[in-house]
Design an enzyme around this catalytic site. Structure first.
Site, PDB file in Angstrom:
ATOM      1  N   CYS A  54      28.892  -9.755 -96.397  1.00 49.73           N
ATOM      2  CA  CYS A  54      29.900 -10.739 -96.771  1.00 49.73           C
ATOM      3  C   CYS A  54      29.245 -11.973 -97.384  1.00 49.73           C
ATOM      4  O   CYS A  54      28.104 -12.310 -97.068  1.00 49.73           O
ATOM      5  CB  CYS A  54      30.672 -11.159 -95.539  1.00 49.73           C
ATOM      6  SG  CYS A  54      31.355  -9.778 -94.646  1.00 49.73           S
ATOM      7  N   ARG A  96      27.494  -9.228-102.580  1.00 48.74           N
ATOM      8  CA  ARG A  96      27.369  -9.092-101.133  1.00 48.74           C
ATOM      9  C   ARG A  96      28.507  -8.275-100.525  1.00 48.74           C
ATOM     10  O   ARG A  96      28.454  -7.924 -99.343  1.00 48.74           O
ATOM     11  CB  ARG A  96      27.339 -10.466-100.478  1.00 48.74           C
ATOM     12  CG  ARG A  96      26.208 -11.338-100.979  1.00 48.74           C
ATOM     13  CD  ARG A  96      26.284 -12.700-100.370  1.00 48.74           C
ATOM     14  NE  ARG A  96      25.902 -12.678 -98.979  1.00 48.74           N
ATOM     15  CZ  ARG A  96      24.673 -12.828 -98.538  1.00 48.74           C
ATOM     16  NH1 ARG A  96      23.684 -13.020 -99.387  1.00 48.74           N
ATOM     17  NH2 ARG A  96      24.394 -12.792 -97.260  1.00 48.74           N
ATOM     18  N   TRP A 148      32.454  -7.376 -96.917  1.00 47.45           N
ATOM     19  CA  TRP A 148      31.936  -6.011 -96.786  1.00 47.45           C
ATOM     20  C   TRP A 148      32.278  -5.605 -95.355  1.00 47.45           C
ATOM     21  O   TRP A 148      31.699  -6.125 -94.407  1.00 47.45           O
ATOM     22  CB  TRP A 148      30.429  -5.987 -97.030  1.00 47.45           C
ATOM     23  CG  TRP A 148      29.848  -4.611 -97.098  1.00 47.45           C
ATOM     24  CD1 TRP A 148      29.760  -3.807 -98.196  1.00 47.45           C
ATOM     25  CD2 TRP A 148      29.242  -3.874 -96.022  1.00 47.45           C
ATOM     26  NE1 TRP A 148      29.151  -2.614 -97.870  1.00 47.45           N
ATOM     27  CE2 TRP A 148      28.827  -2.636 -96.540  1.00 47.45           C
ATOM     28  CE3 TRP A 148      29.018  -4.136 -94.675  1.00 47.45           C
ATOM     29  CZ2 TRP A 148      28.195  -1.667 -95.773  1.00 47.45           C
ATOM     30  CZ3 TRP A 148      28.394  -3.168 -93.897  1.00 47.45           C
ATOM     31  CH2 TRP A 148      27.989  -1.951 -94.450  1.00 47.45           C
ATOM     32  N   ASN A 166      30.078 -14.096 -91.803  1.00 49.14           N
ATOM     33  CA  ASN A 166      29.194 -13.038 -92.280  1.00 49.14           C
ATOM     34  C   ASN A 166      28.339 -12.623 -91.100  1.00 49.14           C
ATOM     35  O   ASN A 166      27.743 -13.476 -90.447  1.00 49.14           O
ATOM     36  CB  ASN A 166      28.321 -13.582 -93.430  1.00 49.14           C
ATOM     37  CG  ASN A 166      27.179 -12.651 -93.787  1.00 49.14           C
ATOM     38  OD1 ASN A 166      27.273 -11.445 -93.579  1.00 49.14           O
ATOM     39  ND2 ASN A 166      26.104 -13.206 -94.307  1.00 49.14           N
ATOM     40  N   GLY A 167      28.296 -11.326 -90.800  1.00 45.74           N
ATOM     41  CA  GLY A 167      27.496 -10.865 -89.666  1.00 45.74           C
ATOM     42  C   GLY A 167      28.292  -9.869 -88.844  1.00 45.74           C
ATOM     43  O   GLY A 167      29.333  -9.386 -89.273  1.00 45.74           O
ATOM     44  N   GLU A 172      13.605   8.039-104.945  1.00 43.47           N
ATOM     45  CA  GLU A 172      14.359   6.977-105.609  1.00 43.47           C
ATOM     46  C   GLU A 172      15.318   7.565-106.651  1.00 43.47           C
ATOM     47  O   GLU A 172      16.454   7.097-106.794  1.00 43.47           O
ATOM     48  CB  GLU A 172      13.401   5.951-106.252  1.00 43.47           C
ATOM     49  CG  GLU A 172      14.070   4.829-107.008  1.00 43.47           C
ATOM     50  CD  GLU A 172      15.027   3.959-106.185  1.00 43.47           C
ATOM     51  OE1 GLU A 172      15.075   4.108-104.956  1.00 43.47           O
ATOM     52  OE2 GLU A 172      15.751   3.149-106.796  1.00 43.47           O
ATOM     53  N   LYS A 174      19.305   6.855-106.395  1.00 39.67           N
ATOM     54  CA  LYS A 174      20.038   6.190-107.487  1.00 39.67           C
ATOM     55  C   LYS A 174      21.231   7.028-107.904  1.00 39.67           C
ATOM     56  O   LYS A 174      22.319   6.526-108.094  1.00 39.67           O
ATOM     57  CB  LYS A 174      19.050   6.009-108.656  1.00 39.67           C
ATOM     58  CG  LYS A 174      19.200   4.835-109.542  1.00 39.67           C
ATOM     59  CD  LYS A 174      19.203   3.463-108.933  1.00 39.67           C
ATOM     60  CE  LYS A 174      18.544   3.248-107.654  1.00 39.67           C
ATOM     61  NZ  LYS A 174      18.722   2.064-106.920  1.00 39.67           N
ATOM     62  N   GLU A 194      23.963   6.996-105.177  1.00 42.24           N
ATOM     63  CA  GLU A 194      24.567   5.660-105.034  1.00 42.24           C
ATOM     64  C   GLU A 194      25.650   5.418-106.073  1.00 42.24           C
ATOM     65  O   GLU A 194      26.715   4.911-105.753  1.00 42.24           O
ATOM     66  CB  GLU A 194      23.493   4.574-105.252  1.00 42.24           C
ATOM     67  CG  GLU A 194      22.671   4.214-104.051  1.00 42.24           C
ATOM     68  CD  GLU A 194      21.669   3.113-104.367  1.00 42.24           C
ATOM     69  OE1 GLU A 194      21.592   2.156-103.603  1.00 42.24           O
ATOM     70  OE2 GLU A 194      20.945   3.193-105.387  1.00 42.24           O
ATOM     71  N   HIS A 206      12.284  25.918 -96.510  1.00 41.01           N
ATOM     72  CA  HIS A 206      12.411  25.972 -95.042  1.00 41.01           C
ATOM     73  C   HIS A 206      13.805  25.532 -94.610  1.00 41.01           C
ATOM     74  O   HIS A 206      13.951  24.714 -93.703  1.00 41.01           O
ATOM     75  CB  HIS A 206      11.336  25.113 -94.387  1.00 41.01           C
ATOM     76  CG  HIS A 206       9.954  25.618 -94.648  1.00 41.01           C
ATOM     77  ND1 HIS A 206       9.472  26.767 -94.078  1.00 41.01           N
ATOM     78  CD2 HIS A 206       8.979  25.160 -95.462  1.00 41.01           C
ATOM     79  CE1 HIS A 206       8.237  26.985 -94.510  1.00 41.01           C
ATOM     80  NE2 HIS A 206       7.914  26.027 -95.365  1.00 41.01           N
ATOM     81  N   LYS A 256      24.691  -5.305-101.900  1.00 44.36           N
ATOM     82  CA  LYS A 256      23.336  -5.482-102.409  1.00 44.36           C
ATOM     83  C   LYS A 256      22.399  -6.046-101.353  1.00 44.36           C
ATOM     84  O   LYS A 256      21.219  -5.728-101.300  1.00 44.36           O
ATOM     85  CB  LYS A 256      23.373  -6.409-103.626  1.00 44.36           C
ATOM     86  CG  LYS A 256      22.038  -6.463-104.317  1.00 44.36           C
ATOM     87  CD  LYS A 256      22.153  -6.871-105.745  1.00 44.36           C
ATOM     88  CE  LYS A 256      20.824  -6.729-106.438  1.00 44.36           C
ATOM     89  NZ  LYS A 256      20.421  -5.322-106.586  1.00 44.36           N
TER      90      LYS A 256
HETATM   91  C1  G6P Z   1      20.763  -2.370 -99.984  1.00 40.51           C
HETATM   92  C2  G6P Z   1      20.790  -2.240-101.489  1.00 40.51           C
HETATM   93  C3  G6P Z   1      19.569  -1.468-101.971  1.00 40.51           C
HETATM   94  C4  G6P Z   1      18.301  -2.139-101.469  1.00 40.51           C
HETATM   95  C5  G6P Z   1      18.300  -2.308 -99.945  1.00 40.51           C
HETATM   96  C6  G6P Z   1      17.176  -3.211 -99.476  1.00 40.51           C
HETATM   97  O1  G6P Z   1      20.970  -1.145 -99.397  1.00 40.51           O
HETATM   98  O2  G6P Z   1      21.977  -1.601-101.900  1.00 40.51           O
HETATM   99  O3  G6P Z   1      19.563  -1.421-103.386  1.00 40.51           O
HETATM  100  O4  G6P Z   1      17.198  -1.368-101.842  1.00 40.51           O
HETATM  101  O5  G6P Z   1      19.518  -2.934 -99.525  1.00 40.51           O
HETATM  102  O6  G6P Z   1      17.405  -4.498 -99.963  1.00 40.51           O
HETATM  103  P1  G6P Z   1      16.286  -5.585-100.154  1.00 40.51           P
HETATM  104  O7  G6P Z   1      17.007  -6.803-100.638  1.00 40.51           O
HETATM  105  O8  G6P Z   1      15.676  -5.795 -98.796  1.00 40.51           O
HETATM  106  O9  G6P Z   1      15.290  -5.057-101.125  1.00 40.51           O
END
Ligand code: G6P
Length: 583
Positions: A2, A27, A74, A98-99, A460, A464, A467, A483, A578
């Site tokens: 949030c 956020r 969020w 937020n929290g 990664e 991606k 996501e 396996h 994010k």
């Molecule tokens: C969230 C984001 C990711 C990011 C992760 C860690 O899950 O959606 O894209 O890699 O947090 O975030 P940070 O700010 O610690 O790199």
């Protein structure tokens, strides 16, 4: 998570708060709301993005106000809905949060027994009810009594019907206070206020800020605390999408120039980069893509030095038994510097007197402030929720650190010189990625396989894709697929094999043949021509240290093109945030 913004001052509160919310939208974008205070308090909320709240405001008779709180959500407790959106009002109290309050159910039950009835499913309404219960004209006392009962994390913005103040308090969630000319702010992130002021104060845990038209008082217990006013160099770097359809695409296109700048900075500050050989063992701790950048680092350090590396997800690391020795270095990687689990992992290392190094983007963030050493990746502001450029720079920093510690910088000089240009060439091959995307975008499952560094890259690539396109995807060590998971391979299931490491190329190819024999659609992403595969993307070959910097952007763009074909909102994928500031 949030996002919170609060405002008191000479300007129209709606304008300042909505602008702030737009900056904070990364956020959370389940729902948003605003509370405006003039003689009374007006609360307006909306499900969905901030633009929907903005549209709703245009249709209503909104009071003129110079004071207010706003929030972008969020969801944690309670599904995204207008009723669960913040601000929440209980009695005289209006609140944004937020929290996560971990004992919310327990507190709620007690309050219900006392006759309080709740309108929402949120943990936030419970704090509002507690503050309201204790409020008898002394706001600080009520806030303190309520928060003393709460277990969990919070950043709170609070208003009372009968006071012309905003109050703020925080624990394990970020919140800063902005100091302008005849205007004052609270915000989850400094970026939300830099259009108005570059001056801010930090709010420490246990302190309560009381913000009015005259200024900000900060109380610790009953006493006023004198605070230093700090200045940020953060500017509003969001110049929009610059003609790109999505921020994600713009940010991928920024990678070559950022990589070039990072390499230059590295050589200028080479002596400040720590020598990993000072340590016997390294723990790399992070979340999400940052953890996958750590996996690249682990592979490179272990392959090229005598240092053993543990790379662990922060949410596990913080609670598990960890073995340290006197020569352990803990590296935390974080774009935002505010990820709750990563902060906890950092604090755990510090509590054990272990050296810490943060690889971080946001200056002044909690992780940047609390770690012993910092390397800034200098990615600038990343707006798209799924990280691209920040991940690439995290990988580059890990590669440079490993290469320096392995005393191999001389061997990679040429590669480093040409890396930005090669990266641009990779990014410019969008037609190839579009063509491939057309073949795979209707798939229900997609697998990525690779070994060693190629496995770290696969992780990664797969993340991606899932996501932003919502296709189920998994990354597997190429030798492990058989396996169990190979049972999921059906006719035409795409399997992307990442094959850049010469040492194990043949082995991965054998694994690809195994899935091909079972009907899979094999796709090869490689750095040397491999015969016999119709779907092949041949990328430039560089030293293993920097190969991921060329391969992952190709995977980012494949994910992007697939998501576009599926009609997804690339910049704001469902359910994601994010910056994850709760556990
Ligand atoms: C969230 C984001 C990711 C990011 C992760 C860690 O899950 O959606 O894209 O890699 O947090 O975030 P940070 O700010 O610690 O790199």
């Amino acid at each position: 998570m949030c996002g919170i913004i609060g405002y008191v001052g000479k300007n129209d509160a709606v304008k300042v708060l909505i602008n702030g919310l737009k900056t904070l939208e990364y956020r959370g974008y389940d729902s948003a709301g605003i509370a405006l205070k003039n003689k009374s308090i007006q609360v307006i909320k909306s499900v969905g993005k901030v633009s929907m709240l903005e549209d709703k405001l245009k249709t209503l008779d909104v009071i003129r106000a110079n004071m207010g709180l706003a929030h972008t959500r969020w969801a944690t407790h309670g599904k995204p809905s207008e009723v669960n959106a913040h601000p929440h009002v209980v009695g005289k109290v209006t609140i944004v949060h937020n929290g996560i309050i971990e004992n919310a159910f327990e507190l709620r039950e007690k309050l219900e027994q006392e006759g309080v009835s709740f309108k929402t499913d949120t943990d936030t309404e419970v704090i509002a009810a507690l503050i309201n219960k204790y409020y008898d004209g002394d706001a600080c006392d009520a806030i303190r009594k309520a928060t003393d009962l709460v277990v969990g994390s919070y950043a709170l913005g609070i208003m009372f019907d009968d006071e012309d103040y905003l109050y703020a308090i925080r624990k394990d969630s970020p919140l800063i206070l902005g100091v302008g000319v005849d205007e004052y702010f609270m915000a989850s992130d400094i970026a939300a206020i830099v259009n108005y002021t570059n001056k801010y104060m930090l709010l420490e845990e246990g302190e309560i800020a009381q913000i009015s038209f005259e200024g900000i008082n900060i109380y610790n217990s009953k006493k006023i605390v004198e605070k230093n006013i700090l200045e940020t160099s953060v500017v509003d770097e969001d110049k929009g999408k610059c003609g790109y359809k999505y921020y994600m695409l713009k940010e991928i296109n920024e990678e070559p120039i950022l990589v070039e700048r990072a390499i230059k900075n590295f050589y200028e500050k080479i002596d400040e980069f720590p020598n990993l050989n000072d340590y016997e063992e390294i723990h790399i701790v992070a979340c999400g893509s940052a953890m996958y950048a750590g996996m690249i680092g682990k592979t490179l350090i272990e392959e090229n030095t005598n240092i053993q590396v543990v790379c662990e997800v922060a949410s596990e690391y913080r609670y598990k038994r960890v073995f340290y020795n006197r020569k352990t270095l803990v590296i935390v990687i974080s774009q935002s510097g505010e990820t709750a689990d990563t902060i906890a992992a950092l604090r755990k290392a510090k509590a054990n007197n272990i050296d810490t190094l943060a690889i971080v983007n946001v200056k002044g963030s909690t992780i940047a402030r609390e770690s012993k050493q910092q390397i800034y990746i200098e990615a600038g502001r990343e707006v798209a929720v799924a990280t691209t450029k920040a991940y690439i720079l995290q990988v580059l920093v890990m590669a440079l650190l490993s290469c320096k510690s392995a005393l191999k910088l001389d061997l990679v000089k040429n590669d480093l010189e040409k890396l930005p240009r090669l990266l641009k060439e990779v990014i410019d091959r969008r037609d190839d990625y579009k063509k491939l995307a057309k073949k795979i975008f209707k798939s229900e499952d997609i697998f990525f396989i690779g070994r060693k560094i190629d496995y770290a890259i696969s992780l990664e690539g797969s993340l991606k894709l899932k996501e932003i396109s919502y296709i189920h995807s998994e990354a597997y060590q190429a030798g492990e697929l058989k396996h169990g998971t190979i049972s999921l391979i059906e006719e035409n299931t795409p399997v992307l094999a990442i094959i850049t490491d010469d040492d194990i190329k043949e082995k991965t190819l054998s694994n690809l043949e195994e899935v091909k024999a079972r009907g899979a659609l094999p796709i090869v992403i490689c750095n040397e021509k491999i015969d016999g595969y119709q779907d092949e993307i041949l990328l430039p070959k560089v030293s293993t240290f920097f190969q991921a910097v060329l391969v992952v952007p190709c995977l980012q763009l494949i994910a992007y093109e697939v998501a576009i074909l599926r009609g997804c909102d690339v910049d704001k994928p469902r359910n994601l945030a994010k910056s994850v500031t709760v556990e």
